[in-house]
Scaffold this active site. Structure first.
Site, short mmCIF file in Angstrom:
data_model
loop_
_atom_site.label_atom_id
_atom_site.label_comp_id
_atom_site.label_asym_id
_atom_site.label_seq_id
_atom_site.Cartn_x
_atom_site.Cartn_y
_atom_site.Cartn_z
N CYS A 85 44.34 38.15 38.77
CA CYS A 85 44.15 38.70 40.11
C CYS A 85 45.15 38.09 41.09
O CYS A 85 46.34 38.35 40.98
CB CYS A 85 42.71 38.52 40.56
SG CYS A 85 42.26 39.58 41.97
N HIS A 202 39.31 40.41 36.10
CA HIS A 202 38.84 39.02 36.00
C HIS A 202 38.13 38.74 34.68
O HIS A 202 36.91 38.90 34.59
CB HIS A 202 37.86 38.72 37.14
CG HIS A 202 38.48 38.53 38.47
ND1 HIS A 202 38.89 37.30 38.93
CD2 HIS A 202 38.76 39.42 39.46
CE1 HIS A 202 39.39 37.43 40.16
NE2 HIS A 202 39.34 38.71 40.49
N GLU A 204 37.36 35.87 33.46
CA GLU A 204 36.45 34.73 33.63
C GLU A 204 35.10 35.16 34.20
O GLU A 204 34.13 34.40 34.14
CB GLU A 204 37.09 33.65 34.51
CG GLU A 204 37.04 33.88 36.00
CD GLU A 204 38.05 34.92 36.51
OE1 GLU A 204 38.09 35.16 37.73
OE2 GLU A 204 38.81 35.47 35.69
#
Length: 226
Positions: A85, A202, A204
């Site tokens: 990002c 994302h 994560e």
């Protein structure tokens, strides 16, 4: 292996990244950008957020932090680097990867789950998937539209450096499945070498079954396989 997660003023996904990597058994630590890269760094993650408030352009000011010279040198030495990002924006502004990320087609911040098709499964970042596999990972950005010249895009395709493309649940790459207007639905690419990658979604945030799913775990496992 110790992954250094670079924290800039305005980073807000560094702790998420640290936790996600820890859950995968990858040793990681958050590093303040002014402190430079620790000597034991064997991987670098540029996390999401809004470094320097996205002034000038998203990622532009962080890309000019002295630590990024160290990151580029580490990448040249074969150290794996992943930008997510805002980290992808920093990566492109730092010339770690080609192209640029700019304002979404909607001109709005978008936070939603999207589908990605794995375009190249023969990289450390995608080895956990099959080519053509569809995964679901969230996005959260206002400047996520990938732009690149037609000739450079063709080079990325020829060199198999497109990692992910936005698609629908059936794996069809369509305009309707493109959340931000990215050229050719590109969501993630490799640098000149496969150990450097950036992506706008994302991973994560997709590592826990009860919070966002687990489809992102395979991307982060790239630090272990590099």
């Amino acid at each position: 292996m110790t992954v250094s997660i670079i924290r800039f003023g305005g980073s807000n996904c560094d702790r998420d990244a640290e936790r996600a990597l820890a859950d995968l058994g990858v040793d990681a630590e958050i590093v303040w950008h002014e402190d430079g890269l620790p000597e034991d760094t064997t991987g670098v993650m540029l996390p999401g957020g809004f470094s320097y408030g996205d002034y000038l352009r998203a990622g532009a000011m962080a890309a000019r932090s002295p630590i990024m010279q160290e990151v580029r040198a580490a990448a040249e030495d074969g150290v794996p680097v992943l930008g997510v990002c805002n980290g992808a924006q920093v990566g492109s502004e730092s010339t770690l990867t080609e192209g640029a990320f700019t304002t979404n087609r909607s001109a709005r911040f978008q936070c939603e789950h999207v589908y990605l098709r794995v375009e190249n499964a023969d990289t450390p970042w995608t080895a956990a998937y099959e080519e053509g596999e569809v995964i679901e990972i969230p996005i959260a950005h206002g400047e996520g539209r990938f732009e690149i010249t037609d000739d450079r895009l063709e080079t990325l395709r020829e060199e198999d450096r497109v990692l992910f493309r936005y698609c629908d649940a059936d794996g069809e790459v369509t305009e309707a499945a493109n959340p931000n207007g990215s050229k050719d639905n590109v969501a993630g690419i490799l640098g000149e070498d496969e150990h450097v990658a950036v992506l706008m979604p994302h991973p994560e945030r997709a590592t826990l079954s009860d919070v966002g799913g687990t489809d992102g775990r395979g991307v982060l496992r790239g630090f272990s396989s590099n």
